[in-house]
Write a protein that holds these residues in place. Structure first.
Motif, PDB file in Angstrom:
ATOM      1  N   THR A   1       0.867  -1.182   0.000  1.00  0.00           N
ATOM      2  CA  THR A   1       0.000   0.000   0.000  1.00  0.00           C
ATOM      3  C   THR A   1       0.903   1.231   0.000  1.00  0.00           C
ATOM      4  OG1 THR A   1      -0.049  -0.131   2.416  1.00  0.00           O
ATOM      5  CG2 THR A   1      -1.910  -1.095   1.245  1.00  0.00           C
ATOM      6  N   THR A   2       0.615   2.154  -0.913  1.00  0.00           N
ATOM      7  CA  THR A   2       1.452   3.353  -0.975  1.00  0.00           C
ATOM      8  C   THR A   2       0.628   4.567  -1.367  1.00  0.00           C
ATOM      9  OG1 THR A   2       3.338   4.419  -2.060  1.00  0.00           O
ATOM     10  CG2 THR A   2       2.155   2.791  -3.353  1.00  0.00           C
ATOM     11  N   TYR A   3       0.963   5.722  -0.780  1.00  0.00           N
ATOM     12  CA  TYR A   3       0.356   6.986  -1.176  1.00  0.00           C
ATOM     13  C   TYR A   3       0.867   7.431  -2.542  1.00  0.00           C
ATOM     14  CZ  TYR A   3      -1.491   8.175   3.520  1.00  0.00           C
ATOM     15  OH  TYR A   3      -2.191   8.225   4.689  1.00  0.00           O
ATOM     16  N   TYR A   4       2.067   6.978  -2.907  1.00  0.00           N
ATOM     17  CA  TYR A   4       2.742   7.475  -4.105  1.00  0.00           C
ATOM     18  C   TYR A   4       2.043   6.998  -5.374  1.00  0.00           C
ATOM     19  CZ  TYR A   4       6.314   7.994  -7.731  1.00  0.00           C
ATOM     20  OH  TYR A   4       6.982   8.323  -8.889  1.00  0.00           O
ATOM     21  N   HIS A   5       1.851   7.900  -6.312  1.00  0.00           N
ATOM     22  CA  HIS A   5       1.557   7.522  -7.693  1.00  0.00           C
ATOM     23  C   HIS A   5       2.106   8.619  -8.583  1.00  0.00           C
ATOM     24  CE1 HIS A   5      -0.398   6.476 -11.442  1.00  0.00           C
ATOM     25  NE2 HIS A   5      -0.520   5.268 -10.931  1.00  0.00           N
ATOM     26  N   PRO A   6       2.779   8.261  -9.700  1.00  0.00           N
ATOM     27  CA  PRO A   6       3.378   9.305 -10.543  1.00  0.00           C
ATOM     28  C   PRO A   6       2.320  10.144 -11.264  1.00  0.00           C
ATOM     29  CG  PRO A   6       3.667   7.136 -11.538  1.00  0.00           C
ATOM     30  CD  PRO A   6       3.122   6.913 -10.164  1.00  0.00           C
ATOM     31  N   GLY A   7       1.107   9.612 -11.393  1.00  0.00           N
ATOM     32  CA  GLY A   7       0.039  10.349 -12.053  1.00  0.00           C
ATOM     33  C   GLY A   7      -0.519  11.430 -11.143  1.00  0.00           C
TER      34      GLY A   7
ATOM     35  N   LYS B   1      -3.463   9.613  -7.389  1.00  0.00           N
ATOM     36  CA  LYS B   1      -3.044   9.862  -5.999  1.00  0.00           C
ATOM     37  C   LYS B   1      -4.275   9.873  -5.083  1.00  0.00           C
ATOM     38  CE  LYS B   1       0.624  13.142  -7.407  1.00  0.00           C
ATOM     39  NZ  LYS B   1       1.719  12.243  -7.705  1.00  0.00           N
ATOM     40  N   LYS B   2      -5.413  10.366  -5.620  1.00  0.00           N
ATOM     41  CA  LYS B   2      -6.644  10.415  -4.819  1.00  0.00           C
ATOM     42  C   LYS B   2      -7.138   9.011  -4.501  1.00  0.00           C
ATOM     43  CE  LYS B   2      -8.300  14.835  -6.609  1.00  0.00           C
ATOM     44  NZ  LYS B   2      -9.452  15.634  -7.031  1.00  0.00           N
ATOM     45  N   VAL B   3      -7.001   8.103  -5.478  1.00  0.00           N
ATOM     46  CA  VAL B   3      -7.400   6.708  -5.269  1.00  0.00           C
ATOM     47  C   VAL B   3      -6.560   6.105  -4.147  1.00  0.00           C
ATOM     48  CG1 VAL B   3      -7.423   4.403  -6.334  1.00  0.00           C
ATOM     49  CG2 VAL B   3      -8.263   6.389  -7.623  1.00  0.00           C
ATOM     50  N   HIS B   4      -5.235   6.276  -4.234  1.00  0.00           N
ATOM     51  CA  HIS B   4      -4.332   5.725  -3.225  1.00  0.00           C
ATOM     52  C   HIS B   4      -4.626   6.317  -1.843  1.00  0.00           C
ATOM     53  CE1 HIS B   4      -0.976   3.962  -5.915  1.00  0.00           C
ATOM     54  NE2 HIS B   4      -2.033   4.164  -6.661  1.00  0.00           N
ATOM     55  N   TYR B   5      -4.816   7.629  -1.804  1.00  0.00           N
ATOM     56  CA  TYR B   5      -5.042   8.325  -0.533  1.00  0.00           C
ATOM     57  C   TYR B   5      -6.305   7.799   0.142  1.00  0.00           C
ATOM     58  CZ  TYR B   5      -5.286  12.290   2.737  1.00  0.00           C
ATOM     59  OH  TYR B   5      -5.317  13.073   3.861  1.00  0.00           O
ATOM     60  N   TYR B   6      -7.369   7.697  -0.644  1.00  0.00           N
ATOM     61  CA  TYR B   6      -8.639   7.225  -0.084  1.00  0.00           C
ATOM     62  C   TYR B   6      -8.497   5.784   0.433  1.00  0.00           C
ATOM     63  CZ  TYR B   6     -13.438   5.773   0.473  1.00  0.00           C
ATOM     64  OH  TYR B   6     -14.602   5.276   1.012  1.00  0.00           O
ATOM     65  N   SER B   7      -7.831   4.933  -0.349  1.00  0.00           N
ATOM     66  CA  SER B   7      -7.658   3.527   0.075  1.00  0.00           C
ATOM     67  C   SER B   7      -6.989   3.442   1.437  1.00  0.00           C
ATOM     68  CB  SER B   7      -6.822   2.744  -0.947  1.00  0.00           C
ATOM     69  OG  SER B   7      -7.528   2.565  -2.149  1.00  0.00           O
ATOM     70  N   ILE B   8      -5.886   4.174   1.596  1.00  0.00           N
ATOM     71  CA  ILE B   8      -5.144   4.085   2.868  1.00  0.00           C
ATOM     72  C   ILE B   8      -6.004   4.593   4.022  1.00  0.00           C
ATOM     73  CG2 ILE B   8      -3.157   5.010   4.146  1.00  0.00           C
ATOM     74  CD1 ILE B   8      -1.525   4.695   1.539  1.00  0.00           C
ATOM     75  N   LYS B   9      -6.694   5.713   3.813  1.00  0.00           N
ATOM     76  CA  LYS B   9      -7.551   6.248   4.884  1.00  0.00           C
ATOM     77  C   LYS B   9      -8.678   5.267   5.231  1.00  0.00           C
ATOM     78  CE  LYS B   9      -5.151   9.856   5.593  1.00  0.00           C
ATOM     79  NZ  LYS B   9      -4.149   9.658   6.658  1.00  0.00           N
TER      80      LYS B   9
END
Length: 828
Positions: free
Chosen positions: A59-65, A69-77
């Motif tokens: 699981t990572t907040y990082y995305h080059p796009g 990044k919003k998808v990753h952020y929401y998943s982690i939260k």
């Protein structure tokens, strides 16, 4: 759970999700949580079978796009609080992660990524070697130059995550059935579907295909060939490593970019997974040609350590304790890839109410955010934010099996290559989408790839350094692009614009349909305008050039990447509103040449009897003409803002028309130009671009598109009410035109804008303005910072450059210059 439907019986659902991996279960959870009744998920064997159960769970907040990044952020939260919500443990570890830069170019890449992240809530820091070592004390620091640190990153147990989402979905009223394989899908005239299973049939309002590496099988049931393919991904797990066991806290995940692997702590040992190069990696292409073996569920492939030995050695060099570690497990399982490594998320063109959530190379980190994104879209009728890079409709008939295989090979090895701006990837090209002039131009130009098409970026001259030379700074295209800008400003240039999406709309309801879909008034017969399709919330779904070519018959043009994205939106409106119209997609049959520059009229006049003069062939008008003996539809418009025409002809005549134009223009100094020069010229003129200055994240008023929005037209166009509200409330931000003078690097969009040490906005496009000899950007700023003369800073490669808001346009368009000249003459 047991199947409640009686055999042969018929039941109904609002949404049927096919596939019970972490993505499908997340869609069910989010729809049910949002209050949708009758959400049903069908899983053919058991939840997590396929790719979820054996995933490494990173699981990572990082995305080059950008918006991913919003998808990753929401998943982690979401994952952070799932256990409290559902009572199910998820095994979520958050020791952070570090991407390691071991070359100067990698350090540039990290700086490039920082300016793309500062304007997002993503926690991300550029750190030096001392901090890297402090976070990961077992590293060999010889090659470490810098790190990109994301606190809060880590890994989760994919099985537990899926079970927690399933528990949540059931809690909110969704039904999950297994084993319940889908045997066939029948579309009904009213847009509903019959979903057939061995246990009975369910009638549903929509289907979501979330079937992982069975996505192709499900797609084939309704006539689609989804471009997904399973790749073999291996990761290695070691026994206890004493040095790891002795640590006081869990090691962060590291990603050695040059070594192309990730490595994390697994209990008291280590786990690492490499991405092999193109020629070494393995595709399961037999599943594409012959289908997935019917019984395949929780199986693995044979592991092959030899294939990843190069990476094992690099990992041992970077993390020396690995040398002594015992390997206890090598997992080799199928992961689905698409040609470009991004998933296919959203409604699919060509079938009503068929949605996909497939092609996930990173299903675990994407599951939460994609479930929320799709659920919001299904419930509200529009995407919550722009995610066109994951639109399933970016692919089409040109994405053949050989293309998909070649691209998946390339993309797998691309997991850790340097992510340059203006990136080109060459596998699988050209596709069968080539314009009528491709063969004539391919050896003299650097070609760009646009929705399957090859389109010239810029052209070479004998003294130029040719070939693809990617860089974070100005590189070999810089000189040639300047030459092409001068060509168009001073003489005349020709550009291949065939990749445009092109549709013909006709029928008795054509005006009524387009008046409802678009915010501008419809052009009269023989005239052209620029118009926008808005979403119900007043966001810009598309920018389209519309010409009424004959009474009730309209030619619609959109950007190459938006072809099926826009067509689907139009077709959905036709179906739901019952309009009597015929729409044909003529994109592949029609070639387009743009001819632009002060001498364009003189050149074209030599080839036609039609009067091309300013008074007879006005700006934004359209005529059918014979050009060099070929029937051509000519529209007086140019995205360069210079005098110009776009010429539309049957693809088979394109080469002969092109050659006639080049021959006719010899005395005028005619030559080719490409899309890089066109971009610089359109920015100088203040022209906005869809996907940059406007998209589903922006409304047209803040983007400065007021001129094209007719709030007082009688038709109640989609988004009108929302725009009236936005206008009444007043804008919070505005698009500004910014100039700056950086050194050897130019803005290109999505960089952070600073003011007094605070992040205040972001750029949307950028380039070098050859006409005014300075760098130029469009950017969104708070209204109080958008006034002419305001200074801010734009961050490029770690440096903040002063930038000034200027009056736009920097360069007047040709029609404006001509009008002013006439005015001066008449008053003089």
């Amino acid at each position: 759970s047991d199947w409640e439907y009686r055999p042969g019986g018929r039941d109904s659902a609002e949404t049927v999700i096919v596939g019970g991996g972490c993505v499908g279960v997340s869609v069910a959870y989010h729809l049910a949580k949002a209050g949708q009744r009758d959400v049903v998920l069908l899983e053919k064997t058991e939840l997590t079978a396929g790719s979820t159960w054996h995933a490494a769970g990173l699981t990572t907040y990082y995305h080059p796009g950008i918006n991913l990044k919003k998808v990753h952020y929401y998943s982690i939260k979401l994952y952070e609080q799932l256990e409290a919500e559902t009572g199910q443990a998820v095994g979520f570890h958050q020791p952070g992660s570090v991407r390691i830069a071991s070359t100067p170019v990698r350090v540039d890449e990290l700086k490039y990524q920082m300016t793309r992240t500062h304007w997002h809530p993503t926690p991300q820091y550029l750190i030096g070697p001392e901090k890297v070592q402090e976070l990961f004390p077992l590293l060999n620091m010889d090659k470490v130059l810098a790190g990109l640190y994301n606190p809060g990153d880590g890994h989760i147990d994919p099985y537990s995550l899926t079970m927690a989402l399933a528990a949540g979905a059931r809690k909110y009223g969704a039904k999950i059935y297994n084993p319940a394989p889908v045997t066939s899908l029948t579309p009904l005239p009213d847009g509903k579907w019959d979903v057939h299973t061995p246990h009975g049939t369910i009638r549903t309002n929509r289907i979501v295909n979330a079937s992982g590496f069975w996505a192709r099988e499900v797609g084939k049931m309704i006539g689609f060939e989804h471009p997904t393919i399973p790749v073999h991904h291996q990761y290695v797990v070691t026994a206890t490593v004493p040095e790891v066991k002795a640590l006081k806290r869990e090691l962060p995940v590291i990603r050695d970019l040059e070594g192309s692997y990730y490595l994390r702590q697994e209990r008291d040992g280590l786990l690492f997974g490499p991405y092999e190069k193109e020629h070494k990696m393995k595709l399961q292409d037999s599943w594409v040609t012959d289908g997935v073996p019917p019984g395949f569920g929780k199986e693995l492939f044979e592991s092959d350590l030899d294939r990843i030995m190069d990476h094992v050695e690099m990992a041992m060099e970077m993390v020396p304790v690995l040398k002594e570690a015992d390997i206890i497990n090598i997992v080799s399982g199928p992961i689905t890839y698409t040609p470009d490594l991004l998933p296919m998320v959203g409604p699919h063109q060509g079938a009503q109410n068929y949605w996909t959530a497939i092609g996930f190379g990173y299903g675990v980190i994407h599951a939460g955010g994609v479930g929320k994104f799709l659920s919001d879209w299904i419930i509200t009728g529009e995407p919550p934010y722009d995610l066109i890079e994951c639109d399933p409709n970016r692919y089409g008939k040109w994405t053949t099996v050989p293309y998909t295989c070649a691209k998946a090979r390339e993309s797998y090895g691309y997991n850790n290559v340097v992510g340059y701006p203006k990136e080109e990837r060459f596998a699988g090209r050209p596709t069968n989408r080539v314009s009528g002039v491709y063969e004539l131009l391919k050896d003299q130009a650097s070609m760009g790839f646009h929705a399957g098409w090859e389109q010239p970026h810029y052209f070479y001259k004998s003294a130029d350094e040719t070939g693809y030379r990617p860089s974070f700074r100005r590189t070999n295209w810089f000189g040639p692009v300047g030459r092409e800008c001068r060509l168009v400003m001073e003489k005349v240039g020709v550009i291949d614009l065939s990749p445009f999406g092109k549709f013909l709309v006709k029928g008795k309801d054509s005006v009524k349909l387009l008046d409802h879909l678009f915010a501008n008034s419809m052009p009269k017969v023989g005239l052209t305008n620029i118009s926008h399709m808005l979403t119900p919330r007043g966001r810009v779904y598309a920018e389209v050039t519309i010409t009424q070519v004959a009474p009730g018959e309209f030619l619609l043009l959109t950007g190459s990447g938006s072809e099926l994205h826009d067509l689907r939106w139009i077709e959905r409106e036709v179906a739901s509103g019952g309009y009597d119209v015929q729409i044909s997609n003529i994109t592949d049959n029609v070639g387009v040449l743009g001819v632009a520059g002060p001498r364009a009229r003189k050149v074209l006049q030599k080839l036609t009897d039609v009067d091309m003069s300013d008074s007879e062939f006005k700006f934004l008008s359209c005529k059918s003409i014979q050009l060099a003996g070929v029937p051509v539809r000519a529209i007086r418009i140019s995205y360069t803002g210079e005098l110009g025409w776009e010429l539309y002809m049957e693809m088979q005549h394109m080469a002969s028309v092109y050659q006639a134009i080049m021959e006719a223009g010899k005395e005028e100094g005619i030559n080719n130009f490409g899309t890089y020069a066109m971009n610089s010229l359109r920015m100088e003129k203040g022209f906005r671009g869809w996907g940059a200055e406007m998209n589903c994240d922006t409304n047209p008023l803040e983007a400065g598109l007021d001129y094209f929005i007719k709030l007082n037209k009688p038709a109640d166009f989609i988004g009108k009410k929302a725009l009236l509200d936005i206008k009444a409330q007043g804008l919070k931000r505005k698009l500004a035109h910014l100039i700056l003078s950086p050194d050897n690097v130019d803005p290109e969009g999505n960089e952070t804008i600073w003011h007094n040490g605070k992040v205040v906005g972001n750029t949307t496009s950028g380039c070098y303005s050859y006409t005014t000899q300075q760098s130029l950007a469009f950017g969104y700023l708070p209204v109080d910072l958008a006034a002419i003369g305001q200074t801010v800073e734009i961050e490029l490669l770690g440096t903040k450059y002063p930038a000034t808001v200027v009056q736009e346009p920097l360069v007047l368009t040709e029609p404006t210059r001509t009008r002013l000249q006439k005015k001066t003459k008449s008053s003089g």
